[in-house]
Design a protein around this motif. Structure first.
Motif, PDB file in Angstrom:
ATOM      1  N   THR A 210      34.753   6.766  16.894  1.00  9.44           N
ATOM      2  CA  THR A 210      35.130   7.939  16.128  1.00  9.44           C
ATOM      3  C   THR A 210      34.317   7.993  14.845  1.00  9.44           C
ATOM      4  OG1 THR A 210      36.896   6.715  15.035  1.00  9.44           O
ATOM      5  CG2 THR A 210      37.482   7.927  17.028  1.00  9.44           C
ATOM      6  N   PRO A 211      34.046   9.185  14.331  1.00 14.51           N
ATOM      7  CA  PRO A 211      33.324   9.287  13.059  1.00 14.51           C
ATOM      8  C   PRO A 211      34.121   8.626  11.941  1.00 14.51           C
ATOM      9  CG  PRO A 211      33.472  11.419  14.137  1.00 14.51           C
ATOM     10  CD  PRO A 211      34.344  10.475  14.906  1.00 14.51           C
ATOM     11  N   GLU A 212      33.417   7.950  11.031  1.00 11.76           N
ATOM     12  CA  GLU A 212      34.092   7.198   9.977  1.00 11.76           C
ATOM     13  C   GLU A 212      34.638   8.069   8.872  1.00 11.76           C
ATOM     14  OE1 GLU A 212      32.060   3.782   8.565  1.00 11.76           O
ATOM     15  OE2 GLU A 212      31.378   3.209  10.548  1.00 11.76           O
ATOM     16  N   ASP A 213      34.134   9.315   8.720  1.00 10.09           N
ATOM     17  CA  ASP A 213      34.595  10.166   7.627  1.00 10.09           C
ATOM     18  C   ASP A 213      35.871  10.933   7.966  1.00 10.09           C
ATOM     19  OD1 ASP A 213      33.354  11.689   9.527  1.00 10.09           O
ATOM     20  OD2 ASP A 213      32.348  13.022   8.114  1.00 10.09           O
ATOM     21  N   VAL A 214      36.368  10.815   9.205  1.00 12.85           N
ATOM     22  CA  VAL A 214      37.589  11.485   9.614  1.00 12.85           C
ATOM     23  C   VAL A 214      38.789  10.610   9.272  1.00 12.85           C
ATOM     24  CG1 VAL A 214      38.875  12.412  11.577  1.00 12.85           C
ATOM     25  CG2 VAL A 214      36.400  12.676  11.473  1.00 12.85           C
ATOM     26  N   PRO A 215      39.800  11.125   8.522  1.00 10.89           N
ATOM     27  CA  PRO A 215      40.974  10.292   8.215  1.00 10.89           C
ATOM     28  C   PRO A 215      41.800  10.025   9.462  1.00 10.89           C
ATOM     29  CG  PRO A 215      41.281  12.535   7.386  1.00 10.89           C
ATOM     30  CD  PRO A 215      39.883  12.450   7.914  1.00 10.89           C
ATOM     31  N   ALA A 216      42.454   8.879   9.498  1.00 14.54           N
ATOM     32  CA  ALA A 216      43.212   8.460  10.682  1.00 14.54           C
ATOM     33  C   ALA A 216      44.497   9.160  10.832  1.00 14.54           C
ATOM     34  CB  ALA A 216      43.482   6.965  10.629  1.00 14.54           C
TER      35      ALA A 216
END
Length: 109
Positions: free
Chosen positions: A103-109
């Motif tokens: 998953t992209p790292e800039d997307v919050p979980a």
């Protein structure tokens, strides 16, 4: 019955290596990261023994082949370990019929 530590030994080198390994807990080098990784998984006594074994292999290689010890940084070690873990997870997921997607790292979980 679970082992609480290493058997007592009269070997002074083993004692010195275990003492050196126990001092690596706060080290910002690859050996310190190795100690903390094993410690989290197996506990302190086994982590000390495993790290002392790693130190013993380094010492043996230096004495036998005359090679110099090249200190590896903690960040480099953790990146290599992360790559190894991801490769293992990908292989295991593929064996089970799944696909591992990052998953992209800039997307919050």
């Amino acid at each position: 019955m679970r082992s609480r530590g290493t058997k007592p030994s009269a070997n002074r080198v083993a004692t010195a290596l275990r003492l050196a390994a126990s001092c690596l807990h706060h080290s910002r080098r690859a050996l310190g990261a190795f100690f903390r990784r094993i410690n989290a998984r197996l506990g302190t006594p086994k982590a000390i023994t495993a790290t002392a074994h790693t130190l013993a292999r380094f010492v043996y290689t230096m004495l036998k082949y005359g090679t110099a010890y090249v200190a590896q940084g903690m960040d480099e070690y953790e990146q290599r370990d992360r790559t190894r873990v991801v490769a293992h997870l990908s292989r295991r997921a593929q064996e089970l019929g799944y696909t591992l997607v990052q998953t992209p790292e800039d997307v919050p979980a």
